[in-house]
Motif scaffolding. Structure first.
Motif, PDB file in Angstrom:
ATOM      1  N   LEU A   1       0.869  -1.174   0.000  1.00  8.25           N
ATOM      2  CA  LEU A   1       0.000   0.000   0.000  1.00  8.25           C
ATOM      3  C   LEU A   1       0.908   1.225   0.000  1.00  8.25           C
ATOM      4  CD1 LEU A   1      -2.647  -1.130   2.641  1.00  8.25           C
ATOM      5  CD2 LEU A   1      -2.618  -1.534   0.172  1.00  8.25           C
ATOM      6  N   CYS A   2       0.828   2.005  -1.057  1.00  9.72           N
ATOM      7  CA  CYS A   2       1.804   3.081  -1.242  1.00  9.72           C
ATOM      8  C   CYS A   2       1.290   4.457  -0.875  1.00  9.72           C
ATOM      9  CB  CYS A   2       2.317   3.052  -2.679  1.00  9.72           C
ATOM     10  SG  CYS A   2       3.357   1.594  -2.987  1.00  9.72           S
ATOM     11  N   ARG A   3       0.064   4.539  -0.395  1.00  8.48           N
ATOM     12  CA  ARG A   3      -0.406   5.798   0.180  1.00  8.48           C
ATOM     13  C   ARG A   3      -1.524   5.517   1.186  1.00  8.48           C
ATOM     14  NH1 ARG A   3      -2.537   6.422  -5.180  1.00  8.48           N
ATOM     15  NH2 ARG A   3      -4.821   6.485  -5.219  1.00  8.48           N
ATOM     16  N   ARG A   4      -1.821   6.530   1.955  1.00  4.45           N
ATOM     17  CA  ARG A   4      -2.840   6.413   2.996  1.00  4.45           C
ATOM     18  C   ARG A   4      -4.195   6.041   2.403  1.00  4.45           C
ATOM     19  NH1 ARG A   4      -6.327  10.233   5.616  1.00  4.45           N
ATOM     20  NH2 ARG A   4      -6.466   9.935   7.884  1.00  4.45           N
TER      21      ARG A   4
ATOM     22  N   GLY B   1       1.062   0.320  -5.680  1.00  5.17           N
ATOM     23  CA  GLY B   1       2.462   0.297  -6.078  1.00  5.17           C
ATOM     24  C   GLY B   1       2.733  -0.560  -7.294  1.00  5.17           C
ATOM     25  N   LEU B   2       1.747  -0.707  -8.163  1.00  2.00           N
ATOM     26  CA  LEU B   2       1.941  -1.530  -9.360  1.00  2.00           C
ATOM     27  C   LEU B   2       2.880  -0.860 -10.352  1.00  2.00           C
ATOM     28  CD1 LEU B   2      -1.724  -2.787  -9.937  1.00  2.00           C
ATOM     29  CD2 LEU B   2       0.113  -3.837  -8.596  1.00  2.00           C
ATOM     30  N   ASP B   3       3.143   0.424 -10.130  1.00  2.00           N
ATOM     31  CA  ASP B   3       4.088   1.150 -10.968  1.00  2.00           C
ATOM     32  C   ASP B   3       5.494   1.124 -10.388  1.00  2.00           C
ATOM     33  OD1 ASP B   3       3.264   2.619  -8.761  1.00  2.00           O
ATOM     34  OD2 ASP B   3       3.490   4.563  -9.763  1.00  2.00           O
ATOM     35  N   ARG B   4       5.680   0.463  -9.275  1.00  2.00           N
ATOM     36  CA  ARG B   4       6.987   0.390  -8.620  1.00  2.00           C
ATOM     37  C   ARG B   4       7.790  -0.817  -9.129  1.00  2.00           C
ATOM     38  NH1 ARG B   4       7.206   3.288  -3.667  1.00  2.00           N
ATOM     39  NH2 ARG B   4       5.554   4.882  -3.710  1.00  2.00           N
ATOM     40  N   ASP B   5       9.100  -0.738  -8.957  1.00  2.00           N
ATOM     41  CA  ASP B   5       9.990  -1.855  -9.263  1.00  2.00           C
ATOM     42  C   ASP B   5      10.120  -2.699  -7.993  1.00  2.00           C
ATOM     43  OD1 ASP B   5      11.961  -3.643  -9.907  1.00  2.00           O
ATOM     44  OD2 ASP B   5      13.417  -2.141 -10.586  1.00  2.00           O
ATOM     45  N   TYR B   6       9.497  -3.871  -7.996  1.00  2.00           N
ATOM     46  CA  TYR B   6       9.481  -4.712  -6.803  1.00  2.00           C
ATOM     47  C   TYR B   6      10.772  -5.518  -6.615  1.00  2.00           C
ATOM     48  CZ  TYR B   6       4.767  -3.766  -5.133  1.00  2.00           C
ATOM     49  OH  TYR B   6       3.653  -3.164  -4.587  1.00  2.00           O
ATOM     50  N   ASP B   7      11.760  -5.242  -7.457  1.00  2.00           N
ATOM     51  CA  ASP B   7      13.086  -5.833  -7.260  1.00  2.00           C
ATOM     52  C   ASP B   7      14.009  -4.841  -6.550  1.00  2.00           C
ATOM     53  OD1 ASP B   7      12.585  -8.338  -8.391  1.00  2.00           O
ATOM     54  OD2 ASP B   7      12.864  -7.537 -10.419  1.00  2.00           O
ATOM     55  N   ARG B   8      13.451  -3.680  -6.179  1.00  2.00           N
ATOM     56  CA  ARG B   8      14.242  -2.677  -5.476  1.00  2.00           C
ATOM     57  C   ARG B   8      13.532  -2.278  -4.179  1.00  2.00           C
ATOM     58  NH1 ARG B   8      16.844   1.641  -9.792  1.00  2.00           N
ATOM     59  NH2 ARG B   8      17.834   0.082 -11.167  1.00  2.00           N
ATOM     60  N   THR B   9      14.330  -1.888  -3.209  1.00  2.00           N
ATOM     61  CA  THR B   9      13.781  -1.406  -1.944  1.00  2.00           C
ATOM     62  C   THR B   9      13.068  -0.075  -2.168  1.00  2.00           C
ATOM     63  OG1 THR B   9      15.516  -2.494  -0.655  1.00  2.00           O
ATOM     64  CG2 THR B   9      14.365  -0.654   0.393  1.00  2.00           C
ATOM     65  N   PHE B  10      11.903   0.087  -1.542  1.00  2.46           N
ATOM     66  CA  PHE B  10      11.227   1.372  -1.584  1.00  2.46           C
ATOM     67  C   PHE B  10      10.408   1.585  -0.319  1.00  2.46           C
ATOM     68  CE2 PHE B  10       8.366  -1.496  -4.017  1.00  2.46           C
ATOM     69  CZ  PHE B  10       7.174  -1.354  -3.306  1.00  2.46           C
ATOM     70  N   ARG B  11      10.090   2.857  -0.077  1.00  5.61           N
ATOM     71  CA  ARG B  11       9.267   3.207   1.075  1.00  5.61           C
ATOM     72  C   ARG B  11       7.801   3.033   0.716  1.00  5.61           C
ATOM     73  NH1 ARG B  11       9.288   8.960   4.470  1.00  5.61           N
ATOM     74  NH2 ARG B  11       7.677   8.369   5.979  1.00  5.61           N
ATOM     75  N   ALA B  12       7.057   2.344   1.551  1.00  6.30           N
ATOM     76  CA  ALA B  12       5.623   2.136   1.358  1.00  6.30           C
ATOM     77  C   ALA B  12       4.868   2.801   2.501  1.00  6.30           C
ATOM     78  CB  ALA B  12       5.308   0.646   1.303  1.00  6.30           C
ATOM     79  N   TYR B  13       3.573   2.924   2.325  1.00  8.28           N
ATOM     80  CA  TYR B  13       2.757   3.420   3.433  1.00  8.28           C
ATOM     81  C   TYR B  13       2.467   2.284   4.408  1.00  8.28           C
ATOM     82  CZ  TYR B  13      -0.629   6.205   5.987  1.00  8.28           C
ATOM     83  OH  TYR B  13      -1.287   6.894   6.986  1.00  8.28           O
ATOM     84  N   ALA B  14       2.237   1.085   3.860  1.00  9.44           N
ATOM     85  CA  ALA B  14       1.995  -0.106   4.682  1.00  9.44           C
ATOM     86  C   ALA B  14       2.289  -1.334   3.834  1.00  9.44           C
ATOM     87  CB  ALA B  14       0.556  -0.142   5.190  1.00  9.44           C
ATOM     88  N   VAL B  15       2.636  -2.427   4.510  1.00  9.16           N
ATOM     89  CA  VAL B  15       2.856  -3.705   3.830  1.00  9.16           C
ATOM     90  C   VAL B  15       1.778  -4.684   4.276  1.00  9.16           C
ATOM     91  CG1 VAL B  15       5.336  -3.391   3.502  1.00  9.16           C
ATOM     92  CG2 VAL B  15       4.489  -4.398   5.640  1.00  9.16           C
TER      93      VAL B  15
ATOM     94  N   GLU C   1      -3.859  -3.403   8.176  1.00 11.93           N
ATOM     95  CA  GLU C   1      -2.758  -2.697   7.522  1.00 11.93           C
ATOM     96  C   GLU C   1      -3.012  -1.199   7.460  1.00 11.93           C
ATOM     97  OE1 GLU C   1      -2.984  -6.731   5.282  1.00 11.93           O
ATOM     98  OE2 GLU C   1      -4.383  -5.278   6.118  1.00 11.93           O
ATOM     99  N   TYR C   2      -4.266  -0.801   7.184  1.00 12.46           N
ATOM    100  CA  TYR C   2      -4.591   0.617   7.104  1.00 12.46           C
ATOM    101  C   TYR C   2      -4.364   1.301   8.453  1.00 12.46           C
ATOM    102  CZ  TYR C   2      -7.372  -1.406   3.266  1.00 12.46           C
ATOM    103  OH  TYR C   2      -7.802  -2.118   2.181  1.00 12.46           O
ATOM    104  N   ILE C   3      -4.798   0.608   9.507  1.00 14.66           N
ATOM    105  CA  ILE C   3      -4.667   1.167  10.857  1.00 14.66           C
ATOM    106  C   ILE C   3      -3.197   1.298  11.245  1.00 14.66           C
ATOM    107  CG2 ILE C   3      -5.113   0.730  13.303  1.00 14.66           C
ATOM    108  CD1 ILE C   3      -7.774  -0.576  12.425  1.00 14.66           C
ATOM    109  N   VAL C   4      -2.424   0.256  10.984  1.00 18.25           N
ATOM    110  CA  VAL C   4      -0.995   0.308  11.304  1.00 18.25           C
ATOM    111  C   VAL C   4      -0.315   1.425  10.520  1.00 18.25           C
ATOM    112  CG1 VAL C   4       1.194  -0.941  11.087  1.00 18.25           C
ATOM    113  CG2 VAL C   4      -0.804  -2.108  12.011  1.00 18.25           C
ATOM    114  N   GLY C   5      -0.698   1.588   9.248  1.00 20.91           N
ATOM    115  CA  GLY C   5      -0.109   2.649   8.441  1.00 20.91           C
ATOM    116  C   GLY C   5      -0.329   4.025   9.050  1.00 20.91           C
TER     117      GLY C   5
END
Length: 301
Positions: free
Chosen positions: A135-138, A164-178, A206-210
């Motif tokens: 989840l890449c945003r609130r 985050g379907l536009d993200r490269d999942y072979d690289r580390t990135f910051r997400a809003y929640a996993v 996940e939403y709450i933790v985010g």
């Protein structure tokens, strides 16, 4: 020490496989760990093979007197692990298998990145296919309507960027929640953000933790060097009427408490969930038989 929490409900084979995957892929030398199996009042007793595993050093069995759901069930394990002196906490579904050094890599990442409170692994399904689902945003009301309903057919860009379907999942990135199927929490984050909010039985965690992470000033990172295999839904099976009820009520709870939504803002979403349930009734006898109970227990109160 890492406290590994495995929540079980009638998934004995999955739980045993999860435990064995930890033993097979982690030496425990650099990052010692202890496994906590929390049984959420499964109606059938654990098989002898799993009972034997639980007598070994490094494994603790926690028996709940009733099915508490995801949040409260995991909280039993978190509290016991903290009492036992564990600092990092790993939350994992029973239907997860770990690959080589996945857990120690997550722990090392948290150790080397103090700004990060939660790290999530790359998730592969049973066939080895990548699951892109960070989840890449609130999740606000806009996302609830435009992304989490079938309106997402018309808002594809928002859908792609949200997951985050536009993200490269072979690289580390910051997400809003996993995803809640597997993630590790840093020692300070355990103290500041957890335990889980027990207002939900299943879904929306996940939403709450985010939101809690954001409020506490922690980052959540997706780290592809850490890899798990997720059997997708062995813990809950296909979506059942009771699970759909939990999803509906958890959504209402989340919108009210965390989005501060007024009743009129939630009503259209609630009506959508009711209509979706009725559509499921057309195809499923199980949903039809549960309809009266669903109508009685789901709602804006």
């Amino acid at each position: 020490m890492i406290g590994i929490i495995i929540l079980n409900y009638i998934t004995w084979a999955d739980t045993e496989r999860c435990v064995r995957s930890i033993w097979e892929t982690e030496s425990g030398k650099e990052f010692p760990y202890h496994i906590y199996i929390v049984d959420n009042a499964s109606p059938d007793p654990a098989p002898p093979s799993l009972q034997r595993l639980c007598t070994r050093d490094g494994v603790t069995w926690i028996q709940s007197e009733k099915n508490l759901g995801y949040a409260a069930g995991n909280n039993l394990g978190i509290r016991r692990a903290v009492e036992d002196g564990c600092d990092c906490i790993l939350i994992t579904n029973s239907d997860v298998c770990f690959t080589e050094s996945c857990i120690s890599r997550m722990a090392a990442y948290l150790q080397n990145h103090p700004e990060v409170g939660i790290v999530g692994p790359k998730i592969l399904d049973a066939e080895g296919r990548l699951q892109k689902s960070c989840l890449c945003r609130r999740t606000g009301l806009k996302e609830k309507y435009l992304v989490r309903t079938r309106l997402n057919l018309f808002f594809r860009r928002q859908y792609r960027t949200y997951f985050g379907l536009d993200r490269d999942y072979d690289r580390t990135f910051r997400a809003y929640a996993v995803l809640g199927c597997c993630f590790m929490i840093s020692p300070q984050c355990v103290k500041d953000v957890f335990p889980f909010d027990e207002g939900t039985f299943l879904y929306e965690e996940e939403y709450i933790v985010g939101i809690r992470m954001e409020q506490a000033g922690y980052e959540t990172h997706y780290v592809p060097e850490c890899v798990i295999r997720h059997l997708h839904g062995s813990s809950t099976g296909e979506v059942k009427p009771f699970a759909y009820l939990c999803e509906t009520n958890s959504e209402i709870y989340y919108c009210r408490k965390y989005l501060k939504a007024a009743k009129w803002q939630i009503i259209p979403l609630y009506i959508y969930r009711l209509l979706k349930y009725d559509i499921k009734c057309l195809c499923s006898r199980e949903f039809r038989e549960y309809r009266r109970e669903f109508r009685g227990r789901a709602g804006l109160r």
